[in-house]
Enzyme design. Structure first.
Site, short mmCIF file in Angstrom:
data_model
loop_
_atom_site.label_atom_id
_atom_site.label_comp_id
_atom_site.label_asym_id
_atom_site.label_seq_id
_atom_site.Cartn_x
_atom_site.Cartn_y
_atom_site.Cartn_z
N ASN A 47 44.83 62.11 17.02
CA ASN A 47 45.30 63.45 17.38
C ASN A 47 45.13 63.68 18.88
OD1 ASN A 47 42.53 63.45 16.69
ND2 ASN A 47 42.50 65.62 16.18
N GLU A 49 45.19 66.92 21.28
CA GLU A 49 45.23 68.38 21.33
C GLU A 49 45.69 68.86 22.70
OE1 GLU A 49 41.39 69.75 19.89
OE2 GLU A 49 41.96 69.19 17.84
N CYS A 58 49.29 65.63 15.59
CA CYS A 58 48.36 64.97 14.67
C CYS A 58 48.39 63.46 14.82
CB CYS A 58 48.73 65.30 13.23
SG CYS A 58 48.48 67.02 12.76
N GLU A 60 48.64 61.20 12.52
CA GLU A 60 49.66 60.54 11.69
C GLU A 60 51.00 60.50 12.40
OE1 GLU A 60 47.59 62.94 10.90
OE2 GLU A 60 46.97 62.87 8.81
N CYS A 89 48.19 66.72 6.91
CA CYS A 89 48.67 68.09 6.82
C CYS A 89 50.11 68.10 6.30
CB CYS A 89 48.59 68.78 8.19
SG CYS A 89 49.91 68.33 9.33
N CYS A 92 52.81 66.57 8.58
CA CYS A 92 52.75 65.10 8.64
C CYS A 92 53.27 64.49 7.34
CB CYS A 92 51.33 64.63 8.93
SG CYS A 92 50.85 64.97 10.63
N1 THU Z 1 44.84 66.82 12.41
C1 THU Z 1 45.38 65.57 12.35
O1 THU Z 1 45.37 64.83 13.32
N2 THU Z 1 45.93 65.18 11.18
C2 THU Z 1 45.99 65.94 10.05
O2 THU Z 1 46.62 65.54 9.08
C3 THU Z 1 45.29 67.22 10.00
C4 THU Z 1 44.85 67.76 11.30
C5 THU Z 1 44.23 67.26 13.66
C6 THU Z 1 44.99 68.34 14.38
C7 THU Z 1 43.90 68.97 15.20
O3 THU Z 1 43.75 68.24 16.40
C8 THU Z 1 42.65 68.78 14.38
O4 THU Z 1 42.95 67.79 13.41
C9 THU Z 1 42.17 70.04 13.67
O5 THU Z 1 43.17 70.62 12.94
#
Ligand code: THU
Length: 133
Positions: A47, A49, A58, A60, A89, A92
């Site tokens: 991920n 941010e 994300c 994925e 999520c 994704c």
């Molecule tokens: N996140 C992912 O990388 N993948 C997911 O499937 C769920 C959430 C990340 C996004 C964000 O940087 C952190 O997790 C918190 O939501």
């Protein structure tokens, strides 16, 4: 699709390494992913941010993009996050479903322990498909 244990191990190991590279200063929730491509290659993603939170991508989806730009197509994915069986999520799930609606999704812990292997269509029944009534 049934994955060989050695392939699951490689996917989880790649996702663990990717988790260590996550850029998650806001949530402090690092996530690593690894996509198995149709040609056997494995692509990592983490991920990433952003100060403008909604721009976060994300793990994925970054792994999917890495596979696609290398000319490959995703066929399975492993996800590593802190917690028990953290699943992709909704956004994704839809992005993964683009390539294989029933692909295996491996949910693993940072220790490398595999929690479950679940089919994507069990996580996302009724995925949107463009042009389908
Ligand atoms: N996140 C992912 O990388 N993948 C997911 O499937 C769920 C959430 C990340 C996004 C964000 O940087 C952190 O997790 C918190 O939501």
């Amino acid at each position: 699709m049934e994955l060989a244990p050695v392939v699951i191990e490689r996917l989880v190991e790649t996702a663990r390494r990717a988790q260590a590279m996550a850029y998650a200063p806001y949530s402090n929730f690092p996530v690593g992913a690894a996509v198995l491509a149709d040609d056997g290659r494995i692509f990592p993603g983490c991920n990433v941010e952003n100060s403008s939170f909604g721009l976060t991508v994300c793990a994925e989806r970054n792994a999917v993009a890495a596979a696609v730009v290398a000319g490959a197509r995703p066929t399975a994915v492993a996800v590593v996050a802190n917690g028990n069986g953290v699943a992709p999520c909704g956004a994704c799930r839809q992005v993964l479903a683009e390539f294989a609606a029933g692909m295996p999704v491996i949910l693993a812990q940072p220790t490398g322990e595999v929690g479950q292997v679940v089919a994507l269509d069990a996580l996302l029944p009724g995925a949107f498909v463009f042009g389908k009534p």
